[in-house]
Design an enzyme around this catalytic site. Structure first.
Site, PDB file in Angstrom:
ATOM      1  N   TYR A 193      23.320  12.343  46.607  1.00 25.96           N
ATOM      2  CA  TYR A 193      22.017  13.017  46.569  1.00 25.96           C
ATOM      3  C   TYR A 193      21.372  12.826  45.199  1.00 25.96           C
ATOM      4  CZ  TYR A 193      18.743  17.024  46.552  1.00 25.96           C
ATOM      5  OH  TYR A 193      17.635  17.830  46.450  1.00 25.96           O
ATOM      6  N   LYS A 197      17.821  11.018  43.935  1.00 19.33           N
ATOM      7  CA  LYS A 197      16.739  11.690  43.205  1.00 19.33           C
ATOM      8  C   LYS A 197      16.396  10.926  41.915  1.00 19.33           C
ATOM      9  CE  LYS A 197      15.991  14.835  46.245  1.00 19.33           C
ATOM     10  NZ  LYS A 197      14.756  14.767  47.052  1.00 19.33           N
TER      11      LYS A 197
HETATM   12  N1  LIG Z   1      15.183  23.893  48.247  1.00 20.36           N
HETATM   13  C1  LIG Z   1      15.439  23.584  46.984  1.00 20.36           C
HETATM   14  O1  LIG Z   1      15.858  24.448  46.189  1.00 20.36           O
HETATM   15  C2  LIG Z   1      15.222  22.191  46.449  1.00 20.36           C
HETATM   16  C3  LIG Z   1      15.589  21.913  45.140  1.00 20.36           C
HETATM   17  C4  LIG Z   1      15.385  20.643  44.617  1.00 20.36           C
HETATM   18  C5  LIG Z   1      14.820  19.659  45.409  1.00 20.36           C
HETATM   19  N2  LIG Z   1      14.468  19.934  46.694  1.00 20.36           N
HETATM   20  C6  LIG Z   1      13.900  18.843  47.488  1.00 20.36           C
HETATM   21  O2  LIG Z   1      12.750  19.300  48.184  1.00 20.36           O
HETATM   22  C7  LIG Z   1      12.672  18.611  49.433  1.00 20.36           C
HETATM   23  C8  LIG Z   1      12.618  19.621  50.571  1.00 20.36           C
HETATM   24  O3  LIG Z   1      13.766  20.457  50.477  1.00 20.36           O
HETATM   25  P1  LIG Z   1      14.019  21.674  51.475  1.00 20.36           P
HETATM   26  O4  LIG Z   1      14.710  22.721  50.709  1.00 20.36           O
HETATM   27  O5  LIG Z   1      12.784  21.996  52.214  1.00 20.36           O
HETATM   28  O6  LIG Z   1      15.102  20.996  52.449  1.00 20.36           O
HETATM   29  P2  LIG Z   1      15.312  21.146  54.013  1.00 20.36           P
HETATM   30  O7  LIG Z   1      16.692  20.657  54.287  1.00 20.36           O
HETATM   31  O8  LIG Z   1      14.908  22.512  54.470  1.00 20.36           O
HETATM   32  O9  LIG Z   1      14.237  20.114  54.620  1.00 20.36           O
HETATM   33  C9  LIG Z   1      14.415  18.721  54.577  1.00 20.36           C
HETATM   34  C10 LIG Z   1      13.776  18.137  55.823  1.00 20.36           C
HETATM   35  O10 LIG Z   1      13.904  16.705  55.785  1.00 20.36           O
HETATM   36  C11 LIG Z   1      14.186  16.264  57.094  1.00 20.36           C
HETATM   37  N3  LIG Z   1      14.863  14.968  57.076  1.00 20.36           N
HETATM   38  C12 LIG Z   1      16.057  14.655  56.526  1.00 20.36           C
HETATM   39  N4  LIG Z   1      16.364  13.378  56.752  1.00 20.36           N
HETATM   40  C13 LIG Z   1      15.333  12.857  57.467  1.00 20.36           C
HETATM   41  C14 LIG Z   1      15.080  11.578  58.033  1.00 20.36           C
HETATM   42  N5  LIG Z   1      15.966  10.567  57.911  1.00 20.36           N
HETATM   43  N6  LIG Z   1      13.932  11.391  58.717  1.00 20.36           N
HETATM   44  C15 LIG Z   1      13.042  12.392  58.869  1.00 20.36           C
HETATM   45  N7  LIG Z   1      13.233  13.645  58.375  1.00 20.36           N
HETATM   46  C16 LIG Z   1      14.379  13.860  57.689  1.00 20.36           C
HETATM   47  C17 LIG Z   1      15.096  17.349  57.684  1.00 20.36           C
HETATM   48  O11 LIG Z   1      15.105  17.311  59.099  1.00 20.36           O
HETATM   49  C18 LIG Z   1      14.471  18.612  57.116  1.00 20.36           C
HETATM   50  O12 LIG Z   1      13.509  19.183  57.998  1.00 20.36           O
HETATM   51  C19 LIG Z   1      13.873  17.679  49.500  1.00 20.36           C
HETATM   52  O13 LIG Z   1      13.506  16.390  49.045  1.00 20.36           O
HETATM   53  C20 LIG Z   1      14.845  18.308  48.532  1.00 20.36           C
HETATM   54  O14 LIG Z   1      15.754  17.372  47.994  1.00 20.36           O
HETATM   55  C21 LIG Z   1      14.668  21.171  47.242  1.00 20.36           C
END
Ligand SMILES: NC(=O)c1ccc[n+]([C@@H]2O[C@H](COP(=O)([O-])OP(=O)(O)OC[C@H]3O[C@@H](n4cnc5c(N)ncnc54)[C@H](O)[C@@H]3O)[C@@H](O)[C@H]2O)c1
Length: 249
Positions: free
Chosen positions: A155, A159
């Site tokens: 992961y 990033k």
């Molecule tokens: N939540 C946090 O604290 C946090 C922190 C740092 C970074 N992020 C980043 O923010 C973004 C959103 O995070 P989140 O917390 O909403 O995560 P989440 O897991 O709730 O949502 C991610 C979404 O991406 C979709 N997805 C994954 N692989 C896919 C694919 N191959 N094709 C189509 N869709 C796909 C999943 O179905 C899911 O709905 C991500 O890039 C994550 O790395 C989140």
């Protein structure tokens, strides 16, 4: 919470990972700001949350596959083009010590998080170049883009790679009016709660991440390119994260 009002009236926005926690806030905020939003996710059930939502069209696609990127951009073309691409999709739940990670798992994470953003970004910038116009890409990074989570090596590699991809687009295509920036959120949860290790004293709401994305996609950020905007309450700036440990010097 936010009182800022952005105006994306008439603009076409593509949001990936739309069914996830931050994705839902992104779609809602862009639609509230007047954009026509194409909400893409591989989670067909999750996309149903947008049923009946004005200005939102959903499309289920596994973005790790090149065929899916072609299908998404066939829909983009049918809608008359694209103004903003938000690369937000990621596999966020894998936890495997580096010593145990196998190649299929590694490849799955790289494809979902990094390859997908390449596949969509390259299609967007080619269209903008051919149309003789600019556009904005905002890509979701993480503290893992510059530091290491435990048990999330693949992961974190994606990033870091996404930040590099975003910079490369900014540098190679900035002259065409194309802007490419990252948002690096941390500790985003649906119900904001106190957090002693975060300087702001609390976790981050998905809507606060969405607002940063709308800012970067807006003309207010017209001279921001190749930037990483941290939406983390100061977490990344802090030298120590465990208050019980002696301050590093
Ligand atoms: N939540 C946090 O604290 C946090 C922190 C740092 C970074 N992020 C980043 O923010 C973004 C959103 O995070 P989140 O917390 O909403 O995560 P989440 O897991 O709730 O949502 C991610 C979404 O991406 C979709 N997805 C994954 N692989 C896919 C694919 N191959 N094709 C189509 N869709 C796909 C999943 O179905 C899911 O709905 C991500 O890039 C994550 O790395 C989140």
């Amino acid at each position: 919470m936010s009182v800022v009002r952005f105006d994306f009236g008439g603009e076409r926005v593509l949001v990936t990972g739309a069914a996830g926690l931050i994705g839902r806030a992104l779609v809602t905020r862009f639609a509230e700001a007047g954009a026509e939003v194409l909400a893409v996710d591989r989670d067909r059930e999750g996309l149903k949350v947008f049923a009946g939502t004005g200005r939102v069209t959903t499309l289920d696609a596994d973005l790790a596959e090149e065929e899916a990127a072609d299908r998404v951009f066939a829909e983009v073309d049918r809608r008359g083009g694209l103004d903003v691409l938000v690369n937000n999709a990621a596999l966020t739940h894998y936890r495997t010590p580096f010593i145990d990670i196998d190649a299929p798992t590694w490849d799955t994470i790289i494809a979902a998080n990094l390859r997908s953003a390449y596949l969509l970004s390259v299609r967007a910038v080619r269209r903008w170049r051919d149309a003789g116009r600019g556009g904005a890409i905002v890509t979701m990074s993480s503290p893992g883009g510059s530091r290491a989570h435990e048990d999330q090596s693949a992961y974190d590699v994606t990033k870091s790679g996404l930040e590099a991809l975003s910079r490369a687009i900014a540098v190679e295509l900035g002259g065409l009016g194309i802007r490419s920036n990252c948002v690096a959120p941390a500790s985003v949860v649906g119900d904001v709660r106190p957090a002693t290790d975060i300087p702001s004293g609390r976790t981050t709401a998905p809507e606060e991440v969405a607002d940063a994305v709308l800012f970067l996609a807006s003309p207010a950020a017209g001279q921001l390119n190749g930037h990483v905007l941290r939406v983390d309450g100061g977490l990344h700036a802090r030298l120590r994260t465990d208050p019980s440990q002696e301050q590093l010097r």
